[in-house]
Design a protein around this motif. Sequence first.
Motif, mmCIF file in Angstrom:
data_model
loop_
_atom_site.group_PDB
_atom_site.id
_atom_site.type_symbol
_atom_site.label_atom_id
_atom_site.label_comp_id
_atom_site.label_asym_id
_atom_site.label_seq_id
_atom_site.Cartn_x
_atom_site.Cartn_y
_atom_site.Cartn_z
ATOM 1 N N VAL A 88 7.975 28.118 23.658
ATOM 2 C CA VAL A 88 8.639 28.185 22.350
ATOM 3 C C VAL A 88 9.561 29.396 22.282
ATOM 4 O O VAL A 88 10.730 29.297 21.856
ATOM 5 N N CYS A 92 13.751 29.256 22.062
ATOM 6 C CA CYS A 92 14.435 29.869 20.910
ATOM 7 C C CYS A 92 15.409 30.955 21.364
ATOM 8 O O CYS A 92 16.577 30.963 20.946
ATOM 9 N N PHE A 218 12.078 23.326 27.568
ATOM 10 C CA PHE A 218 10.690 23.523 27.124
ATOM 11 C C PHE A 218 9.713 23.058 28.190
ATOM 12 O O PHE A 218 8.739 23.755 28.511
#
Length: 283
Positions: A88, A92, A218
């Motif tokens: 995560v 980001c 991811f």
Amino acid sequence: MIPSIPQPRFLTAAYTAYVVLFFIFLALPLVVVAVFAFNDSQFPSLPWEGFTWNWFFGSERPMIGVFHERSILRAIGTSGFVALFVSVLSVCVGLSNAFLFNRYRFRGQGVLYVLMLLPLVIPGIVLGISILVFSSRIANGLWDGFGMDVEALRPGLLLVVLGQFSFITTISTLVIGARLKKFDRTLEEAALNLGAGHLTAIRTITLPYLAPAMIGAFVVAFLMSFENFNTTLMLVGSDAPLTIAMFDRLKEGSTPLLNAVSLLLMVGSSCLALIMIAFQRKA
């Protein structure tokens, strides 16, 4: 070899043999690991003692299976927890970096880009030692100067997350940035001309376009974090991820239990990779 240029049969046969042997060389260790995960023996080696599921579902020692070994299950949960956070954070920050390096021009951008790439060329164990020494010095300074014992700066899951994040985010940046370069910015300009704000245009047009790359980043980040060993070894505390737990078990002596864990990891990694490929093809 160039397919459009005719080649002698001997050269073609030699090239084909080389490719076949190369893939056998890559696949053979994995096949051996998978086969001995079902060996009805306490040792992952010949002779073959018979087929068994005990190394997966066995509940009695000495042939206790993966799904009944609490320490292994706890280590898998720890690895999943760390990998989720690292993934995560990497996506980001990688998304922000991709916009920074593709949409803006500023002084020192080239130097900053090289600094971002540096963790990829630094050996993982060196990176882990550097982070450990840096955090330990800060923790010792706080203790000596103010009497503060900051546990987060000691070896543990937080340092593991930060250590893995330091190089995995670079890969996420490259994956997302490669797709952002192909984006047609006139689509955003059209949205702006129709009255949308900058954030609205990015949210409704750019981010959906980047979604396959973000999902791919991811998945790659998750797998890299889950299987990381060198950096994690230097930063781990009492809660050991799976790679460290397997290493500790291996020092005591290998059993087909480790083969069973390895087989599950291979199957899980392959499924995630196939899902990512299928999703990107649809996109």
